[in-house]
Design a protein around this motif. Structure first.
Motif, PDB file in Angstrom:
ATOM      1  N   UNK A 144       0.921  -1.188  -0.011  1.00 19.34           N
ATOM      2  CA  UNK A 144       0.036  -0.028   0.229  1.00 19.34           C
ATOM      3  C   UNK A 144       0.831   1.275   0.055  1.00 19.34           C
ATOM      4  N   UNK A 145       0.283   2.441  -0.234  1.00 15.65           N
ATOM      5  CA  UNK A 145       0.745   3.699  -0.215  1.00 15.65           C
ATOM      6  C   UNK A 145       0.072   4.885   0.048  1.00 15.65           C
ATOM      7  N   UNK A 146       0.766   5.921   0.120  1.00 14.25           N
ATOM      8  CA  UNK A 146       0.112   7.251   0.487  1.00 14.25           C
ATOM      9  C   UNK A 146       0.265   8.291  -0.187  1.00 14.25           C
ATOM     10  N   UNK A 147      -0.809   8.703  -1.133  1.00 15.42           N
ATOM     11  CA  UNK A 147      -0.855   9.718  -1.969  1.00 15.42           C
ATOM     12  C   UNK A 147      -1.333  11.172  -1.630  1.00 15.42           C
ATOM     13  N   UNK A 148      -0.585  11.972  -1.793  1.00 15.88           N
ATOM     14  CA  UNK A 148      -0.929  13.317  -1.693  1.00 15.88           C
ATOM     15  C   UNK A 148      -1.312  14.034  -3.010  1.00 15.88           C
ATOM     16  N   UNK A 191      -5.080   6.987   1.050  1.00 16.88           N
ATOM     17  CA  UNK A 191      -4.380   5.692   1.195  1.00 16.88           C
ATOM     18  C   UNK A 191      -4.889   4.649  -0.183  1.00 16.88           C
ATOM     19  N   UNK A 192      -3.890   3.976  -0.654  1.00 16.04           N
ATOM     20  CA  UNK A 192      -4.376   3.156  -1.870  1.00 16.04           C
ATOM     21  C   UNK A 192      -3.386   2.050  -1.466  1.00 16.04           C
ATOM     22  N   UNK A 193      -4.222   0.586  -2.148  1.00 15.26           N
ATOM     23  CA  UNK A 193      -3.506  -0.589  -2.256  1.00 15.26           C
ATOM     24  C   UNK A 193      -2.275  -0.661  -3.311  1.00 15.26           C
ATOM     25  N   UNK A 194      -1.773  -1.432  -3.126  1.00 15.79           N
ATOM     26  CA  UNK A 194      -0.641  -1.731  -4.345  1.00 15.79           C
ATOM     27  C   UNK A 194      -0.118  -3.221  -4.435  1.00 15.79           C
ATOM     28  N   UNK A 195       0.106  -3.769  -5.519  1.00 18.78           N
ATOM     29  CA  UNK A 195       0.586  -5.062  -5.686  1.00 18.78           C
ATOM     30  C   UNK A 195      -0.105  -5.748  -6.918  1.00 18.78           C
ATOM     31  N   UNK A 196       0.157  -6.908  -7.163  1.00 20.33           N
ATOM     32  CA  UNK A 196      -0.573  -7.565  -8.255  1.00 20.33           C
ATOM     33  C   UNK A 196      -0.432  -8.947  -7.985  1.00 20.33           C
ATOM     34  N   UNK A 197      -1.353  -9.884  -8.904  1.00 20.47           N
ATOM     35  CA  UNK A 197      -0.891 -11.287  -9.168  1.00 20.47           C
ATOM     36  C   UNK A 197      -0.629 -11.464 -10.614  1.00 20.47           C
ATOM     37  N   UNK A 198       0.466 -11.903 -10.799  1.00 22.43           N
ATOM     38  CA  UNK A 198       1.126 -12.179 -12.244  1.00 22.43           C
ATOM     39  C   UNK A 198       1.466 -13.477 -12.542  1.00 22.43           C
ATOM     40  N   UNK A 199       1.575 -13.838 -13.754  1.00 19.13           N
ATOM     41  CA  UNK A 199       1.961 -15.270 -14.145  1.00 19.13           C
ATOM     42  C   UNK A 199       2.920 -15.000 -15.397  1.00 19.13           C
ATOM     43  N   UNK A 248      -1.532 -10.604 -15.945  1.00 23.52           N
ATOM     44  CA  UNK A 248      -1.690  -9.933 -14.494  1.00 23.52           C
ATOM     45  C   UNK A 248      -3.199  -9.530 -14.082  1.00 23.52           C
ATOM     46  N   UNK A 249      -3.337  -9.425 -12.747  1.00 22.20           N
ATOM     47  CA  UNK A 249      -4.672  -8.797 -12.313  1.00 22.20           C
ATOM     48  C   UNK A 249      -3.925  -8.025 -11.178  1.00 22.20           C
ATOM     49  N   UNK A 250      -4.417  -6.551 -11.377  1.00 27.12           N
ATOM     50  CA  UNK A 250      -4.002  -5.544 -10.427  1.00 27.12           C
ATOM     51  C   UNK A 250      -5.220  -4.574 -10.112  1.00 27.12           C
ATOM     52  N   UNK A 251      -5.633  -4.774  -8.577  1.00 20.53           N
ATOM     53  CA  UNK A 251      -6.925  -4.156  -8.430  1.00 20.53           C
ATOM     54  C   UNK A 251      -8.181  -4.176  -9.224  1.00 20.53           C
ATOM     55  N   UNK A 252      -8.297  -3.170 -10.236  1.00 19.14           N
ATOM     56  CA  UNK A 252      -9.510  -3.290 -10.978  1.00 19.14           C
ATOM     57  C   UNK A 252      -8.838  -3.341 -12.431  1.00 19.14           C
ATOM     58  N   UNK A 254       0.164  14.924  -8.110  1.00 19.58           N
ATOM     59  CA  UNK A 254       0.315  14.109  -7.091  1.00 19.58           C
ATOM     60  C   UNK A 254       1.736  13.504  -6.799  1.00 19.58           C
ATOM     61  N   UNK A 255       1.994  13.150  -5.468  1.00 15.56           N
ATOM     62  CA  UNK A 255       3.204  12.728  -4.993  1.00 15.56           C
ATOM     63  C   UNK A 255       2.867  11.395  -4.208  1.00 15.56           C
ATOM     64  N   UNK A 256       3.453  10.275  -4.466  1.00 15.32           N
ATOM     65  CA  UNK A 256       2.866   8.814  -3.466  1.00 15.32           C
ATOM     66  C   UNK A 256       4.166   8.145  -3.130  1.00 15.32           C
ATOM     67  N   UNK A 257       4.184   7.661  -1.958  1.00 16.48           N
ATOM     68  CA  UNK A 257       5.127   6.582  -1.531  1.00 16.48           C
ATOM     69  C   UNK A 257       4.587   5.625  -0.929  1.00 16.48           C
ATOM     70  N   UNK A 258       5.196   4.292  -0.852  1.00 15.89           N
ATOM     71  CA  UNK A 258       4.497   3.172  -0.352  1.00 15.89           C
ATOM     72  C   UNK A 258       5.767   1.852  -0.608  1.00 15.89           C
ATOM     73  N   UNK A 259       4.921   0.620   0.015  1.00 13.68           N
ATOM     74  CA  UNK A 259       5.785  -0.447   0.183  1.00 13.68           C
ATOM     75  C   UNK A 259       5.021  -1.444  -0.366  1.00 13.68           C
ATOM     76  N   UNK A 260       5.883  -2.444  -0.945  1.00  9.04           N
ATOM     77  CA  UNK A 260       5.029  -3.846  -1.649  1.00  9.04           C
ATOM     78  C   UNK A 260       5.742  -4.935  -0.824  1.00  9.04           C
ATOM     79  N   UNK A 261       5.179  -6.009  -0.247  1.00 10.71           N
ATOM     80  CA  UNK A 261       5.797  -7.143   0.107  1.00 10.71           C
ATOM     81  C   UNK A 261       5.667  -8.056  -0.937  1.00 10.71           C
ATOM     82  N   UNK A 262       6.678  -8.730  -1.736  1.00 19.03           N
ATOM     83  CA  UNK A 262       6.705  -9.793  -2.574  1.00 19.03           C
ATOM     84  C   UNK A 262       6.785 -11.148  -2.013  1.00 19.03           C
TER      85      UNK A 262
END
Length: 275
Positions: free
Chosen positions: A52-56, A70-78, A86-90, A266-274
């Protein structure tokens, strides 16, 4: 824009840098561009990432109101060879590399539209909620050489709410081939009349309800912009990302009564766990 650039550069060189060796161990990305998520680490098969991340950002297109989201982040990829599904959010999509210098992508996504409540100051009152809808994105990128140091980009976004054409040129910084490092792109955005009126037009009924002048938009240039992306592995599983956007509207868009600012940012920062 100076504040955006200064903060982004500070994050890159001071706060979150790790050894290049760690990044190189993560494997080769399908295309080594920070703007394209690739969680497969160069391996065929499934990849899962969640964060997830935080955007201004601007409250809506043309707004002079800003806020945090606050927005989710990440994806399912093959991945299979030079292709990733891939499937990422919507969004559901495919991207594939061809001849080491071409990238093609097709995505089916969802446009949430705009709501009156997006403006806390009531500047959208009387305009109603714009319609939600699906959209289809076709993209092609062409690198000048196989290291993807410089590239050209063309995208068409079309759907229930009209169409956009996006054309850009970009530069990748850093030597990593795993999709980390930073990237800067200059883009021009064009819209057709349906999309222009969806975002910036005012019908007779909306004019009567809102008190704003009736406005009919035509197709043409929408904006010029700068897009910045930064990716860096913090360790084997955690990935840091930073994204910045600045778009300057054309005179036609700026003249719309909906447009309170002649730019979007806009400016955003976040982290993703793989996994």
């Amino acid at each position: 824009m100076k504040k955006f650039t200064g903060l982004l550069l500070a994050l890159c060189v001071n706060g979150f840098a790790v050894q290049t060796a760690l990044a190189q161990d993560e494997g080769t990305a399908l295309v080594p561009l920070p703007s394209l998520d690739d969680f497969t680490k160069g391996k065929d098969g499934w990849a899962f990432a969640l964060g997830g991340g935080i955007e201004y950002e601007s409250a809506y297109e043309g707004s002079d109101e800003f806020g945090f989201e606050v927005d989710p982040a990440g994806a399912i990829q093959w991945r299979k060879g030079d292709n990733i599904f891939y499937f990422a959010g919507e969004a559901l999509g495919w991207r594939g590399r061809r001849d080491d210098v071409w990238l093609f992508e097709a995505t089916l996504g969802f446009d949430e539209g705009r709501e009156e409540a997006d403006s806390d100051d009531g500047r959208l009152d009387g305009l109603g909620d714009s319609e939600e809808g699906t959209e289809f994105v076709l993209q092609a990128r062409r690198a000048f050489n196989s290291d993807w140091r410089y590239w050209l980009d063309g995208r068409v976004v079309t759907g229930d709410n009209g169409s956009l054409g996006i054309f850009g040129v970009g530069r990748r910084f850093g030597e990593q081939m795993d999709g980390t490092g930073s990237e800067l792109a200059l883009v021009a955005v064009f819209h057709d009349s349906d999309r222009a009126n969806q975002d910036f037009g005012i019908t007779a009924a909306q004019s009567a309800a809102s008190g704003l002048n009736q406005t009919n938009m035509s197709s043409g240039l929408r904006s010029f912009g700068l897009h910045y992306n930064y990716r860096q592995y913090l360790n084997e599983n955690w990935l840091l990302f930073v994204e910045g956007l600045y778009e300057r509207y054309s005179s036609d868009v700026s003249d719309s009564p909906i447009t309170r600012n002649d730019y979007e940012a806009e400016l955003g920062i976040g982290v993703i766990y793989i996994f």
